[in-house]
Design a protein around this motif. Structure first.
Motif, short mmCIF file in Angstrom:
data_model
loop_
_atom_site.label_atom_id
_atom_site.label_comp_id
_atom_site.label_asym_id
_atom_site.label_seq_id
_atom_site.Cartn_x
_atom_site.Cartn_y
_atom_site.Cartn_z
N ARG A 4 -58.45 -13.80 -4.01
CA ARG A 4 -58.38 -12.55 -3.28
C ARG A 4 -59.01 -12.75 -1.90
N PRO A 15 -59.60 -1.81 5.03
CA PRO A 15 -59.85 -0.38 5.20
C PRO A 15 -61.37 -0.18 5.25
N GLU A 34 -54.69 -7.12 0.53
CA GLU A 34 -54.34 -5.71 0.71
C GLU A 34 -53.36 -5.49 1.85
N GLN A 79 -51.88 -5.88 -2.65
CA GLN A 79 -52.90 -4.96 -3.14
C GLN A 79 -52.78 -3.64 -2.39
N GLY A 124 -54.91 -0.47 -1.79
CA GLY A 124 -56.32 -0.12 -1.93
C GLY A 124 -56.53 1.30 -2.42
N LYS A 136 -54.75 -0.09 -6.97
CA LYS A 136 -56.12 0.30 -7.28
C LYS A 136 -56.21 1.81 -7.46
N ARG A 181 -61.51 0.51 -10.38
CA ARG A 181 -62.49 -0.02 -9.43
C ARG A 181 -63.66 0.93 -9.20
N ASP A 225 -62.20 -4.11 -11.38
CA ASP A 225 -62.91 -4.61 -10.21
C ASP A 225 -64.37 -4.17 -10.33
N GLU A 257 -65.47 -10.04 -6.11
CA GLU A 257 -65.79 -10.56 -4.78
C GLU A 257 -66.81 -11.70 -4.86
C1 PEP Z 1 -61.33 -4.43 -1.51
O1 PEP Z 1 -60.77 -4.86 -2.54
O2 PEP Z 1 -61.99 -5.14 -0.72
C2 PEP Z 1 -61.29 -2.97 -1.27
C3 PEP Z 1 -61.38 -2.46 -0.04
O3 PEP Z 1 -61.18 -2.27 -2.40
P1 PEP Z 1 -61.03 -0.69 -2.67
O4 PEP Z 1 -59.70 -0.30 -2.11
O5 PEP Z 1 -61.11 -0.59 -4.15
O6 PEP Z 1 -62.18 0.01 -1.97
#
Ligand code: PEP
Ligand code: MN
Length: 300
Positions: free
Chosen positions: A69, A75, A107, A125, A127, A150, A180, A212, A241
């Protein structure tokens, strides 16, 4: 599945288990998500530098991860925070795939970026902040790539299934659901990890479900325990991560595991996976030459 759940989620019939379809397996390069193998996707929150990404890819692969990943389009809560390397990040991800053999998940934040991201990534991905961006869901579905969806941080399970149903409706059955963490009144953790969502999603839906623990916890010391809970809850895999120097990470360092932390998390999962009769990795296997078989023209 009992009729109560079928009635409750009647709006999203195609994501529910049926006599015809009990489990979707999403195939990416040589990895099957939703099958007999527990699939860990690991890597940095953001792609930062070549050395950061390649070192992480090499390490997580050796420790049993099957997918790399890394965010190239980020974002962020603040407009002044690092927004990602964009195309340069995608190129580094393609390079890491070539060197490690790991499939890539990254993402995509806007509809307009879908063709570009799909050219480099194996899994798109969506988000948390984009879960209900229906034009993005449509574009991602049409890309033909598997979609890792997610759960929105304030989305119910029905909302998540509705977004998944949209992707299926647009003709793409390769959807992976991801819990997540959600917003609750609790502020000690970044989010509240909803293990029940994993249990319920596995019960009602044929789609693979991953967890996650990093974004759920927000603190790296909680991540291995949440990963074990995810295994016990029936998850098909993890998205975690990992950074060579979490304290220097450009984003989400506080929740990123270092290499030793990742190794120990992976080793600690084994007995829990054994209880489910699952394995985690084809350990220490040199990666197989599968890159060329999957239209990775953008690699390099
Ligand atoms: C990410 O996977 O780094 C992330 C921004 O995840 P999320 O959209 O779950 O906040
Ligand atoms: Mn992150």
């Amino acid at each position: 599945m009992c009729d109560d759940w079928r009635d409750r989620f009647a709006e999203t019939p195609d994501v529910l288990k049926s006599a015809r379809l009990q489990q979707t397996i999403v195939q990416v390069l040589d990895v099957e998500i939703g099958g007999d193998e527990f699939v860990t996707m690991a890597g940095p929150c953001s792609v930062e530098t070549e050395s950061q990404l390649l070192a992480t890819a090499d390490h997580v692969r050796r420790a049993g991860a099957r997918v790399l990943r890394g965010g190239a389009f980020k974002p962020r809560s603040s407009p002044y925070a690092f927004q990602g390397l964009g195309l340069e990040g995608l190129k580094l991800l393609a390079r890491a795939r070539k060197e490690s053999g790991l499939a890539i998940v990254t993402e995509v934040m806007s509809e307009g970026d879908v063709p570009l991201v799909a050219e480099y990534a194996d899994i798109l991905q969506i988000g948390s902040r984009s879960m209900e961006n229906y034009s993005l869901l449509e574009a991602a579905a049409h890309s033909g790539r598997p979609v890792l969806l997610k759960r929105g941080m304030v989305a119910t399970i029905a909302d998540l299934l509705r977004s998944a149903q949209c992707i299926l409706d647009y003709g793409n059955p390769q959807v992976i659901l991801c819990e997540r963490g959600i917003r609750t009144f609790e502020t000690a953790m970044r989010n509240t990890f909803d293990a029940t969502a994993i249990v319920l999603l596995k019960q009602v839906s044929h789609l693979p479900v991953i967890a996650d623990p990093s974004h759920a916890a927000g603190h790296r010391d909680l991540v291995p325990s949440l990963a074990r809970i995810a295994v016990a809850a029936g998850a098909d895999g993890l998205l975690v991560e990992v950074h060579p120097h979490p304290d220097k990470a450009w984003s989400d360092g506080e929740q990123s595991l270092d290499f030793a932390g990742f190794d120990s998390m992976m080793a600690d999962l084994d007995p829990y996976l054994a209880l489910r009769g699952m394995t985690q990795r084809e350990q220490a296997q040199p990666w197989r030459e599968t890159v060329g078989s999957c239209s990775m023209e953008a690699a390099g």
